[in-house]
Design a protein around this motif. Structure first.
Motif, PDB file in Angstrom:
ATOM      1  N   ALA A   4      41.360  50.299  77.811  1.00  0.00           N
ATOM      2  CA  ALA A   4      41.840  49.444  76.940  1.00  0.00           C
ATOM      3  C   ALA A   4      43.200  48.461  77.179  1.00  0.00           C
ATOM      4  CB  ALA A   4      42.516  50.253  75.600  1.00  0.00           C
ATOM      5  N   TRP A   5      43.533  47.612  76.607  1.00  0.00           N
ATOM      6  CA  TRP A   5      44.507  46.415  77.020  1.00  0.00           C
ATOM      7  C   TRP A   5      45.937  47.109  77.334  1.00  0.00           C
ATOM      8  CZ3 TRP A   5      48.273  46.379  73.137  1.00  0.00           C
ATOM      9  CH2 TRP A   5      47.805  46.547  71.737  1.00  0.00           C
ATOM     10  N   ILE A  83      48.390  49.766  65.084  1.00  0.00           N
ATOM     11  CA  ILE A  83      48.363  50.091  63.762  1.00  0.00           C
ATOM     12  C   ILE A  83      48.803  51.497  63.526  1.00  0.00           C
ATOM     13  CG2 ILE A  83      47.302  50.008  61.463  1.00  0.00           C
ATOM     14  CD1 ILE A  83      47.634  47.036  62.614  1.00  0.00           C
ATOM     15  N   PRO A  84      50.088  51.802  63.201  1.00  0.00           N
ATOM     16  CA  PRO A  84      50.736  53.281  63.035  1.00  0.00           C
ATOM     17  C   PRO A  84      50.040  53.878  61.527  1.00  0.00           C
ATOM     18  CG  PRO A  84      52.510  51.886  63.047  1.00  0.00           C
ATOM     19  CD  PRO A  84      51.413  50.902  62.895  1.00  0.00           C
ATOM     20  N   LEU A  85      49.331  55.470  62.294  1.00  0.00           N
ATOM     21  CA  LEU A  85      49.034  56.387  61.004  1.00  0.00           C
ATOM     22  C   LEU A  85      49.933  57.527  61.512  1.00  0.00           C
ATOM     23  CD1 LEU A  85      45.513  55.889  62.418  1.00  0.00           C
ATOM     24  CD2 LEU A  85      45.951  55.140  60.016  1.00  0.00           C
ATOM     25  N   VAL A  86      50.776  57.792  60.214  1.00  0.00           N
ATOM     26  CA  VAL A  86      51.521  59.002  60.675  1.00  0.00           C
ATOM     27  C   VAL A  86      50.841  60.372  60.307  1.00  0.00           C
ATOM     28  CG1 VAL A  86      53.641  60.181  59.872  1.00  0.00           C
ATOM     29  CG2 VAL A  86      53.405  57.445  59.822  1.00  0.00           C
ATOM     30  N   GLY A 102      46.247  46.434  53.918  1.00  0.00           N
ATOM     31  CA  GLY A 102      46.504  45.477  54.878  1.00  0.00           C
ATOM     32  C   GLY A 102      45.009  44.740  55.129  1.00  0.00           C
ATOM     33  N   LEU A 103      44.058  45.659  55.289  1.00  0.00           N
ATOM     34  CA  LEU A 103      42.768  45.183  55.628  1.00  0.00           C
ATOM     35  C   LEU A 103      42.012  44.287  54.722  1.00  0.00           C
ATOM     36  CD1 LEU A 103      41.397  48.173  57.768  1.00  0.00           C
ATOM     37  CD2 LEU A 103      42.072  45.848  58.586  1.00  0.00           C
ATOM     38  N   LYS A 104      42.430  44.836  53.234  1.00  0.00           N
ATOM     39  CA  LYS A 104      41.940  44.003  52.197  1.00  0.00           C
ATOM     40  C   LYS A 104      42.414  42.564  52.381  1.00  0.00           C
ATOM     41  CE  LYS A 104      42.613  45.716  48.245  1.00  0.00           C
ATOM     42  NZ  LYS A 104      43.094  46.617  46.942  1.00  0.00           N
ATOM     43  N   GLU A 105      43.694  42.384  52.762  1.00  0.00           N
ATOM     44  CA  GLU A 105      44.308  41.176  52.554  1.00  0.00           C
ATOM     45  C   GLU A 105      44.270  40.365  53.908  1.00  0.00           C
ATOM     46  OE1 GLU A 105      48.559  38.752  51.332  1.00  0.00           O
ATOM     47  OE2 GLU A 105      48.264  41.172  51.246  1.00  0.00           O
ATOM     48  N   VAL A 110      41.541  39.902  61.722  1.00  0.00           N
ATOM     49  CA  VAL A 110      42.325  40.954  62.764  1.00  0.00           C
ATOM     50  C   VAL A 110      41.643  40.639  64.129  1.00  0.00           C
ATOM     51  CG1 VAL A 110      42.420  43.266  63.339  1.00  0.00           C
ATOM     52  CG2 VAL A 110      42.870  42.780  60.953  1.00  0.00           C
ATOM     53  N   PRO A 111      42.285  40.670  65.257  1.00  0.00           N
ATOM     54  CA  PRO A 111      41.741  40.382  66.455  1.00  0.00           C
ATOM     55  C   PRO A 111      41.476  41.898  66.926  1.00  0.00           C
ATOM     56  CG  PRO A 111      44.054  40.154  66.888  1.00  0.00           C
ATOM     57  CD  PRO A 111      43.870  40.457  65.134  1.00  0.00           C
ATOM     58  N   TRP A 112      40.360  42.356  66.475  1.00  0.00           N
ATOM     59  CA  TRP A 112      39.868  43.744  66.927  1.00  0.00           C
ATOM     60  C   TRP A 112      40.091  44.220  68.235  1.00  0.00           C
ATOM     61  CZ3 TRP A 112      40.418  46.750  62.663  1.00  0.00           C
ATOM     62  CH2 TRP A 112      40.104  46.089  61.586  1.00  0.00           C
ATOM     63  N   GLU A 113      39.658  43.277  69.035  1.00  0.00           N
ATOM     64  CA  GLU A 113      39.471  43.739  70.806  1.00  0.00           C
ATOM     65  C   GLU A 113      40.911  44.021  71.395  1.00  0.00           C
ATOM     66  OE1 GLU A 113      36.897  44.281  72.415  1.00  0.00           O
ATOM     67  OE2 GLU A 113      35.940  44.072  70.615  1.00  0.00           O
TER      68      GLU A 113
END
Length: 239
Positions: A4-5, A83-86, A102-105, A110-113
């Protein structure tokens, strides 16, 4: 680890957009040799202060990523996004709730890569993030490893962030977490306020995140860069 980047990052500085930082300090941070700068915070984060800090960092060549913690804080123009997930909270909105909103809006933009989920395990009860998310911070080793395996094996998250924000953590636990992870990259943050602690963290985590000390002792913050680089280099030579 994957390709990954962010996979080459070993040392990272984290800047809070809600805290003041002088041009001189920012210049020292961005030209220090760190692998990247992450912008993010647990409170007081706004679109405006993120844009302002990003514009200042963009004058430098260092990689710059945004940790998106609020719906208003999704700012375009960064090299990458976390994107944090606690993971250790009982409140679902901090695991998938706010993220889904967030994804609804913004989902179409979103730059998925350049975007990666970040599985947070918050381990300091006094940290702002712990109080905000009502995280269960008093995990024993078995509980921590279970969270790591959930994130790494079942959820296949690319990053697991062990966050002790405000205090130096248990490096034996961090080492066990890294050993339990098969494909996830282990980020460690918390209490790294000198070179020796940076070395200790670099020995057990893939990526060392340095934050609060930037605002209290710049020289100490800068010393962590070489400490991590030297530790990683020694580890590679030993192999």
């Amino acid at each position: 680890m994957n390709g990954a980047w962010f996979s080459g990052w070993r040392h990272v500085f984290k800047l809070d957009p809600d805290r003041e930082i002088s041009d001189e300090t920012l210049d020292a941070i961005c030209t220090s040799g760190t692998d990247a700068v992450i912008v993010g915070g647990s409170s007081g984060v706004t679109f405006e202060n993120i844009v302002d800090l990003m514009a200042r960092i963009r004058r430098y060549e260092v990689d710059c990523a945004l940790e998106v913690s609020t719906l208003d804080g999704a700012v375009p123009g960064f090299d990458g996004y976390f994107i944090p997930l606690v993971l250790n909270t009982g409140r679902a909105e901090w695991i998938t709730g706010w993220q889904t909103e967030g994804l609804k809006e913004y989902g179409n933009f979103v730059p998925w890569e350049e975007t990666a989920a970040q599985g947070y395990v918050i381990l300091n009860a006094e940290a702002t993030a712990a109080k905000l998310t009502e995280a269960k911070t008093d995990l024993d080793e078995a509980e921590l490893i279970a969270h790591v395996r959930m994130a790494d094996r079942l959820m296949r998250l690319p990053v697991i962030y062990l966050e002790y924000s405000g205090k130096f953590g248990d490096m034996k636990l961090v080492k066990r977490a890294r050993m339990a992870a098969v494909q996830a990259q282990i980020f460690y943050g918390g209490g790294i306020d000198n070179a020796e602690r940076a070395r200790q963290a670099a020995e057990v985590a893939h990526t060392v995140v340095v934050g609060n000390v930037i605002y209290n002792d710049l020289a100490a913050a800068l010393s962590t860069v070489a400490a991590v680089q030297e530790t990683v280099s020694s580890s590679l030579q030993a192999k």
